[in-house]
Design a protein around this motif. Structure first.
Motif, PDB file in Angstrom:
ATOM      1  N   ILE A   6     -12.087   2.686  -2.062  1.00 37.25           N
ATOM      2  CA  ILE A   6     -12.130   4.014  -2.678  1.00 37.25           C
ATOM      3  C   ILE A   6     -10.926   4.134  -3.599  1.00 37.25           C
ATOM      4  CG2 ILE A   6     -11.949   6.490  -2.240  1.00 37.25           C
ATOM      5  CD1 ILE A   6     -13.281   5.952   0.479  1.00 37.25           C
ATOM      6  N   LEU A   7     -11.136   4.665  -4.801  1.00 35.00           N
ATOM      7  CA  LEU A   7     -10.041   4.910  -5.736  1.00 35.00           C
ATOM      8  C   LEU A   7      -9.677   6.378  -5.695  1.00 35.00           C
ATOM      9  CD1 LEU A   7     -11.245   2.832  -8.807  1.00 35.00           C
ATOM     10  CD2 LEU A   7      -9.755   2.118  -6.947  1.00 35.00           C
ATOM     11  N   LEU A   8      -8.381   6.636  -5.622  1.00 38.65           N
ATOM     12  CA  LEU A   8      -7.881   8.015  -5.607  1.00 38.65           C
ATOM     13  C   LEU A   8      -6.900   8.214  -6.748  1.00 38.65           C
ATOM     14  CD1 LEU A   8      -7.054   8.758  -1.854  1.00 38.65           C
ATOM     15  CD2 LEU A   8      -9.035   9.504  -3.165  1.00 38.65           C
ATOM     16  N   ASN A   9      -7.000   9.379  -7.361  1.00 39.94           N
ATOM     17  CA  ASN A   9      -6.084   9.765  -8.417  1.00 39.94           C
ATOM     18  C   ASN A   9      -4.821  10.327  -7.777  1.00 39.94           C
ATOM     19  OD1 ASN A   9      -4.764  11.648 -10.246  1.00 39.94           O
ATOM     20  ND2 ASN A   9      -6.420  11.167 -11.639  1.00 39.94           N
ATOM     21  N   ARG A  10      -3.899   9.428  -7.479  1.00 42.62           N
ATOM     22  CA  ARG A  10      -2.591   9.823  -6.944  1.00 42.62           C
ATOM     23  C   ARG A  10      -1.643   8.644  -7.072  1.00 42.62           C
ATOM     24  NH1 ARG A  10      -0.830   7.615  -2.211  1.00 42.62           N
ATOM     25  NH2 ARG A  10      -2.303   7.080  -0.560  1.00 42.62           N
ATOM     26  N   LEU A  11      -0.373   8.948  -7.046  1.00 42.50           N
ATOM     27  CA  LEU A  11       0.643   7.905  -7.060  1.00 42.50           C
ATOM     28  C   LEU A  11       0.776   7.282  -5.680  1.00 42.50           C
ATOM     29  CD1 LEU A  11       3.320   9.836  -9.089  1.00 42.50           C
ATOM     30  CD2 LEU A  11       2.203   7.720  -9.820  1.00 42.50           C
ATOM     31  N   PRO A  12       1.192   6.026  -5.618  1.00 41.79           N
ATOM     32  CA  PRO A  12       1.519   5.481  -4.302  1.00 41.79           C
ATOM     33  C   PRO A  12       2.799   6.135  -3.798  1.00 41.79           C
ATOM     34  CG  PRO A  12       2.183   3.958  -6.019  1.00 41.79           C
ATOM     35  CD  PRO A  12       1.440   5.070  -6.705  1.00 41.79           C
ATOM     36  N   THR A  13       2.949   6.191  -2.498  1.00 43.63           N
ATOM     37  CA  THR A  13       4.232   6.613  -1.944  1.00 43.63           C
ATOM     38  C   THR A  13       5.242   5.490  -2.195  1.00 43.63           C
ATOM     39  OG1 THR A  13       3.851   5.604   0.217  1.00 43.63           O
ATOM     40  CG2 THR A  13       3.059   7.899  -0.096  1.00 43.63           C
ATOM     41  N   SER A  14       6.504   5.767  -1.993  1.00 44.28           N
ATOM     42  CA  SER A  14       7.530   4.727  -2.154  1.00 44.28           C
ATOM     43  C   SER A  14       7.274   3.552  -1.224  1.00 44.28           C
ATOM     44  CB  SER A  14       8.925   5.300  -1.889  1.00 44.28           C
ATOM     45  OG  SER A  14       9.259   6.238  -2.878  1.00 44.28           O
ATOM     46  N   ALA A  15       6.885   3.848   0.009  1.00 44.98           N
ATOM     47  CA  ALA A  15       6.618   2.772   0.971  1.00 44.98           C
ATOM     48  C   ALA A  15       5.396   1.951   0.558  1.00 44.98           C
ATOM     49  CB  ALA A  15       6.429   3.356   2.372  1.00 44.98           C
ATOM     50  N   GLU A  16       4.342   2.619   0.102  1.00 45.40           N
ATOM     51  CA  GLU A  16       3.157   1.901  -0.358  1.00 45.40           C
ATOM     52  C   GLU A  16       3.487   1.034  -1.569  1.00 45.40           C
ATOM     53  OE1 GLU A  16      -0.088   5.330   0.988  1.00 45.40           O
ATOM     54  OE2 GLU A  16       0.734   5.332  -1.052  1.00 45.40           O
ATOM     55  N   HIS A  17       4.234   1.600  -2.490  1.00 49.26           N
ATOM     56  CA  HIS A  17       4.629   0.873  -3.697  1.00 49.26           C
ATOM     57  C   HIS A  17       5.412  -0.386  -3.324  1.00 49.26           C
ATOM     58  CE1 HIS A  17       7.033  -0.145  -7.228  1.00 49.26           C
ATOM     59  NE2 HIS A  17       6.088   0.426  -7.948  1.00 49.26           N
ATOM     60  N   ARG A  18       6.362  -0.237  -2.461  1.00 46.84           N
ATOM     61  CA  ARG A  18       7.191  -1.386  -2.081  1.00 46.84           C
ATOM     62  C   ARG A  18       6.365  -2.465  -1.386  1.00 46.84           C
ATOM     63  NH1 ARG A  18      13.343  -1.458   0.118  1.00 46.84           N
ATOM     64  NH2 ARG A  18      13.550  -3.714   0.048  1.00 46.84           N
ATOM     65  N   ARG A  19       5.489  -2.051  -0.486  1.00 48.89           N
ATOM     66  CA  ARG A  19       4.655  -3.021   0.237  1.00 48.89           C
ATOM     67  C   ARG A  19       3.786  -3.826  -0.734  1.00 48.89           C
ATOM     68  NH1 ARG A  19      -0.380  -3.161   2.403  1.00 48.89           N
ATOM     69  NH2 ARG A  19      -0.829  -1.000   1.907  1.00 48.89           N
ATOM     70  N   LEU A  20       3.158  -3.151  -1.679  1.00 43.96           N
ATOM     71  CA  LEU A  20       2.320  -3.843  -2.659  1.00 43.96           C
ATOM     72  C   LEU A  20       3.159  -4.713  -3.597  1.00 43.96           C
ATOM     73  CD1 LEU A  20      -0.149  -0.969  -3.493  1.00 43.96           C
ATOM     74  CD2 LEU A  20      -0.768  -3.167  -2.510  1.00 43.96           C
ATOM     75  N   ALA A  21       4.259  -4.173  -4.088  1.00 44.59           N
ATOM     76  CA  ALA A  21       5.118  -4.929  -5.000  1.00 44.59           C
ATOM     77  C   ALA A  21       5.633  -6.204  -4.335  1.00 44.59           C
ATOM     78  CB  ALA A  21       6.283  -4.053  -5.465  1.00 44.59           C
ATOM     79  N   GLU A  22       6.080  -6.099  -3.107  1.00 43.59           N
ATOM     80  CA  GLU A  22       6.581  -7.283  -2.411  1.00 43.59           C
ATOM     81  C   GLU A  22       5.457  -8.280  -2.128  1.00 43.59           C
ATOM     82  OE1 GLU A  22       8.779  -5.613   0.890  1.00 43.59           O
ATOM     83  OE2 GLU A  22      10.608  -5.491  -0.348  1.00 43.59           O
ATOM     84  N   ALA A  23       4.259  -7.782  -1.870  1.00 43.41           N
ATOM     85  CA  ALA A  23       3.130  -8.672  -1.581  1.00 43.41           C
ATOM     86  C   ALA A  23       2.732  -9.516  -2.791  1.00 43.41           C
ATOM     87  CB  ALA A  23       1.934  -7.860  -1.095  1.00 43.41           C
ATOM     88  N   VAL A  24       3.003  -9.013  -4.004  1.00 45.13           N
ATOM     89  CA  VAL A  24       2.666  -9.773  -5.209  1.00 45.13           C
ATOM     90  C   VAL A  24       3.888 -10.468  -5.811  1.00 45.13           C
ATOM     91  CG1 VAL A  24       0.629  -8.370  -5.724  1.00 45.13           C
ATOM     92  CG2 VAL A  24       2.832  -7.769  -6.770  1.00 45.13           C
ATOM     93  N   GLY A  25       4.993 -10.488  -5.067  1.00 44.46           N
ATOM     94  CA  GLY A  25       6.161 -11.239  -5.505  1.00 44.46           C
ATOM     95  C   GLY A  25       7.148 -10.486  -6.367  1.00 44.46           C
ATOM     96  N   TRP A  26       7.075  -9.166  -6.375  1.00 46.68           N
ATOM     97  CA  TRP A  26       7.982  -8.367  -7.197  1.00 46.68           C
ATOM     98  C   TRP A  26       9.157  -7.827  -6.390  1.00 46.68           C
ATOM     99  CZ3 TRP A  26       3.748  -4.782  -9.683  1.00 46.68           C
ATOM    100  CH2 TRP A  26       2.936  -5.551 -10.525  1.00 46.68           C
ATOM    101  N   THR A  27       9.599  -8.541  -5.391  1.00 44.00           N
ATOM    102  CA  THR A  27      10.659  -8.070  -4.498  1.00 44.00           C
ATOM    103  C   THR A  27      11.931  -7.699  -5.247  1.00 44.00           C
ATOM    104  OG1 THR A  27       9.753  -9.436  -2.740  1.00 44.00           O
ATOM    105  CG2 THR A  27      11.998  -8.670  -2.448  1.00 44.00           C
ATOM    106  N   GLU A  28      12.301  -8.516  -6.221  1.00 45.29           N
ATOM    107  CA  GLU A  28      13.552  -8.298  -6.949  1.00 45.29           C
ATOM    108  C   GLU A  28      13.369  -7.474  -8.221  1.00 45.29           C
ATOM    109  OE1 GLU A  28      16.371  -9.285  -5.501  1.00 45.29           O
ATOM    110  OE2 GLU A  28      15.135 -10.080  -3.875  1.00 45.29           O
ATOM    111  N   ALA A  29      12.178  -6.997  -8.490  1.00 44.97           N
ATOM    112  CA  ALA A  29      11.892  -6.329  -9.760  1.00 44.97           C
ATOM    113  C   ALA A  29      12.286  -4.857  -9.789  1.00 44.97           C
ATOM    114  CB  ALA A  29      10.404  -6.460 -10.083  1.00 44.97           C
ATOM    115  N   PHE A  30      12.629  -4.288  -8.669  1.00 43.52           N
ATOM    116  CA  PHE A  30      12.865  -2.852  -8.613  1.00 43.52           C
ATOM    117  C   PHE A  30      14.188  -2.517  -7.950  1.00 43.52           C
ATOM    118  CE2 PHE A  30       8.285  -3.516  -8.540  1.00 43.52           C
ATOM    119  CZ  PHE A  30       7.891  -2.741  -9.607  1.00 43.52           C
ATOM    120  N   ASP A  31      14.724  -1.389  -8.330  1.00 41.60           N
ATOM    121  CA  ASP A  31      15.843  -0.776  -7.626  1.00 41.60           C
ATOM    122  C   ASP A  31      15.193   0.189  -6.630  1.00 41.60           C
ATOM    123  OD1 ASP A  31      17.961   0.711  -6.710  1.00 41.60           O
ATOM    124  OD2 ASP A  31      18.548   1.478  -8.668  1.00 41.60           O
TER     125      ASP A  31
END
Length: 140
Positions: A6-31
């Protein structure tokens, strides 16, 4: 895309964002300390859900008038290749078309693996280092 997503029109939470970013290898890409404020400054967001689990995300940043940037489009590796990224991107582009009052510039920076997805949606390098696409306003 599978029927369970299901697609929802909303931003990810900070925790959701971090979990997804780290899962795709973007661990060092964010402050990570500033991510809540960065997310709050977004123009729009989309998330893909499998049940209660966020498995994909994307957001738009920019001035909300003429310039828009696709930011942080990511799908968990085990969910890639079934159209979730395409669906998220299309919803973000639809937001631009429904928001912009004239032709809008949509830019992004993509990983090598994501370039085919963006090319399928009309993005090109042009004479620039990044990629962009012009999106016409949706007809009224």
């Amino acid at each position: 895309m599978t029927d369970a997503i299901i697609l929802l029109n909303r931003l990810p939470t900070s925790a959701e964002h971090r979990r997804l970013a780290e899962a795709v290898g973007w661990t060092e890409a964010f402050d990570w300390d500033t991510m809540p404020a960065s997310l709050a400054g977004s123009l729009a967001g989309e998330v893909a859900l499998d049940g209660d689990d966020v498995v994909g995300m994307g957001r738009l940043v920019g001035d909300g008038v003429k310039y828009f940037y696709v930011q942080d489009l990511a799908v968990l590796p085990e969910y890639q290749g079934v159209g979730i990224g395409t669906a998220l991107l299309q919803r973000l582009l639809d937001h631009v078309a429904n928001t912009a009052s004239s032709t809008a510039f949509v830019g992004l920076f993509g990983t090598d693996g994501a370039i085919p997805l963006y090319r399928r949606h009309g993005f090109t390098h042009g004479d620039m280092t990044g990629m962009f696409r012009l999106v016409e306003p949706a007809s009224s």
